[in-house]
Design a protein around this motif. Sequence first.
Motif, PDB file in Angstrom:
ATOM      1  N   TYR A 142       1.095  -0.955   0.290  1.00 37.93           N
ATOM      2  CA  TYR A 142      -0.374  -0.129   0.023  1.00 37.93           C
ATOM      3  C   TYR A 142       0.814   1.549   0.129  1.00 37.93           C
ATOM      4  O   TYR A 142       0.416   2.089  -0.393  1.00 37.93           O
ATOM      5  N   PHE A 143       1.852   0.982   0.726  1.00 46.75           N
ATOM      6  CA  PHE A 143       2.571   2.075   0.948  1.00 46.75           C
ATOM      7  C   PHE A 143       3.233   2.536  -1.042  1.00 46.75           C
ATOM      8  O   PHE A 143       3.582   3.546  -0.190  1.00 46.75           O
ATOM      9  N   PHE A 205       7.607  -1.546  14.807  1.00 47.35           N
ATOM     10  CA  PHE A 205       7.762  -0.595  14.486  1.00 47.35           C
ATOM     11  C   PHE A 205       9.110  -1.260  13.859  1.00 47.35           C
ATOM     12  O   PHE A 205       9.704  -0.524  12.719  1.00 47.35           O
ATOM     13  N   TYR A 206      10.232  -1.497  14.352  1.00 46.17           N
ATOM     14  CA  TYR A 206      10.893  -2.242  12.861  1.00 46.17           C
ATOM     15  C   TYR A 206      10.801  -2.574  11.641  1.00 46.17           C
ATOM     16  O   TYR A 206      11.600  -1.859  10.757  1.00 46.17           O
ATOM     17  N   THR A 211      10.210  -0.693   5.872  1.00 42.95           N
ATOM     18  CA  THR A 211       9.612  -0.609   4.579  1.00 42.95           C
ATOM     19  C   THR A 211       9.827   0.862   3.987  1.00 42.95           C
ATOM     20  O   THR A 211      10.333   0.946   3.105  1.00 42.95           O
ATOM     21  N   HIS A 212      10.455   1.822   5.277  1.00 44.43           N
ATOM     22  CA  HIS A 212      10.476   2.800   4.398  1.00 44.43           C
ATOM     23  C   HIS A 212      11.553   2.886   4.120  1.00 44.43           C
ATOM     24  O   HIS A 212      11.561   3.763   3.462  1.00 44.43           O
ATOM     25  N   VAL A 213      12.316   2.921   4.773  1.00 42.61           N
ATOM     26  CA  VAL A 213      13.393   2.809   4.151  1.00 42.61           C
ATOM     27  C   VAL A 213      13.853   1.971   2.461  1.00 42.61           C
ATOM     28  O   VAL A 213      14.494   2.370   1.918  1.00 42.61           O
ATOM     29  N   THR A 214      12.957   1.376   2.451  1.00 42.26           N
ATOM     30  CA  THR A 214      13.592   0.421   1.307  1.00 42.26           C
ATOM     31  C   THR A 214      12.775   1.112   0.196  1.00 42.26           C
ATOM     32  O   THR A 214      12.550   1.584  -0.787  1.00 42.26           O
ATOM     33  N   THR A 220      12.155   6.516  -4.249  1.00 43.11           N
ATOM     34  CA  THR A 220      13.286   7.441  -4.602  1.00 43.11           C
ATOM     35  C   THR A 220      14.181   7.457  -5.478  1.00 43.11           C
ATOM     36  O   THR A 220      14.043   8.334  -6.724  1.00 43.11           O
ATOM     37  N   GLN A 221      14.700   6.161  -5.846  1.00 43.75           N
ATOM     38  CA  GLN A 221      15.959   6.776  -6.380  1.00 43.75           C
ATOM     39  C   GLN A 221      15.672   6.539  -7.784  1.00 43.75           C
ATOM     40  O   GLN A 221      15.952   7.137  -9.197  1.00 43.75           O
TER      41      GLN A 221
END
Length: 416
Positions: A142-143, A205-206, A211-214, A220-221
């Motif tokens: 979803y993110f 939370f880990y 997920t966000h670091v991925t 983004t790149q």
Amino acid sequence: MRLHTYPLAGCCHLSPCGFCILLENICGALESESEAKADGETASDSESRVEAVTQPPSADDTPEVLNRALSNLSSRWKNWWVRGILTLAMIAFFFIIIYLGPMVLMMIVMCVQIKCFHEIITIGYNVYHSYDLPWFRTLSWYFLLCVNYFFYGETVTDYFFTLVQREEPLRILSKYHRFISFTLYLTGFCMFVLSLVKKHYRLQFYMFGWTHVTLLIVVTQSHLVIHNLFEGMIWFIVPISCVICNDIMAYMFGFFFGRTPLIKLSPKKTWEGFIGGFFATVVFGLLLSYVMSGYRCFVCPVEYNNDTNSFTVDCEPSGLFRLQEYNIPGVIQSIIGWDFANTIPGHGGIMDRFDCQYLMATFVNVYIASFIRGPNPSKLVQQFLTLRPDQQLHIFNTLKSHLTDKGMLTAATEDK
């Protein structure tokens, strides 16, 4: 604290940046720490859970045709031929997608992004799933959808501005694009809060951070790759080709001459391969840039033509792509007196082949923004036409006064 690794769609030790191995070890460390902290679990319980999560090494995924053809070779030379044959196949595919144009390239970038995201998220899911915790994979995808909606929406608004303004639904979506994107992300965050399970907050939370670091690393790149593409095909082809060349030549030099390990993270990487790959890539990059700079289709920005509803690549090449003469000191001339004339068997997963591509894309985008890109007149005109008539008239009078003061607009010209 022990580190447990999880297979990532093939041989991650072949990754040029060692990125996959690093992610696997981080994930194993998080799992070990979370298990040690879990309430009510003994050491034996924790150990049995780790054994249940650890996956067996991936099987040989080489096509049966190649296995039969190379059955008489040692494993070392068999890997050499498998990598070589599939490398040539991937290079041929690379030339085909370049020939098909920018839209196909953007779709390929999207597909590669999704596959890389899947490979990295699968590592975290193997840990998360062992605790029977809900929604991790659902929220991760979803993110991914939310972030792609935001980035591609920004790109469409930027490069297809007149088309967006011409269609009423697109114009509304463009106007409220960032608000919609934020609302979508906030909905995902609320879903994550609702999925929290007591005694497992730390692990959840880990994984939320995972997920966000991925997303930061992959999505983004990959978005920057598309921006580089619109600045001109040369900014897409040369960096990717240099990474491919470095990967191939580093492997070849390491295979034949490698003796000294480069880093402990990936023992098969050698200093000989690193040095040979570096110099080969420098020569290759210079030659490729020289050849491509002579063709407008490579150096001109990719722009959308509203009259034909298609992409056009035509411009007057800037001085950056024109040959310049430089006098080389005689001492240097005497020294250099010559001219320089698993998903994938043998390679690992998709992420193994594209981790350095993402880093290269980020560098190229920063380089273009810092030293190459200037104001774009067509975009200024597009924005000017969306203003109210009184705002357009104010800008017109201000510009006319400015040009008159500079002597670029005479009274006779104004009368005409």
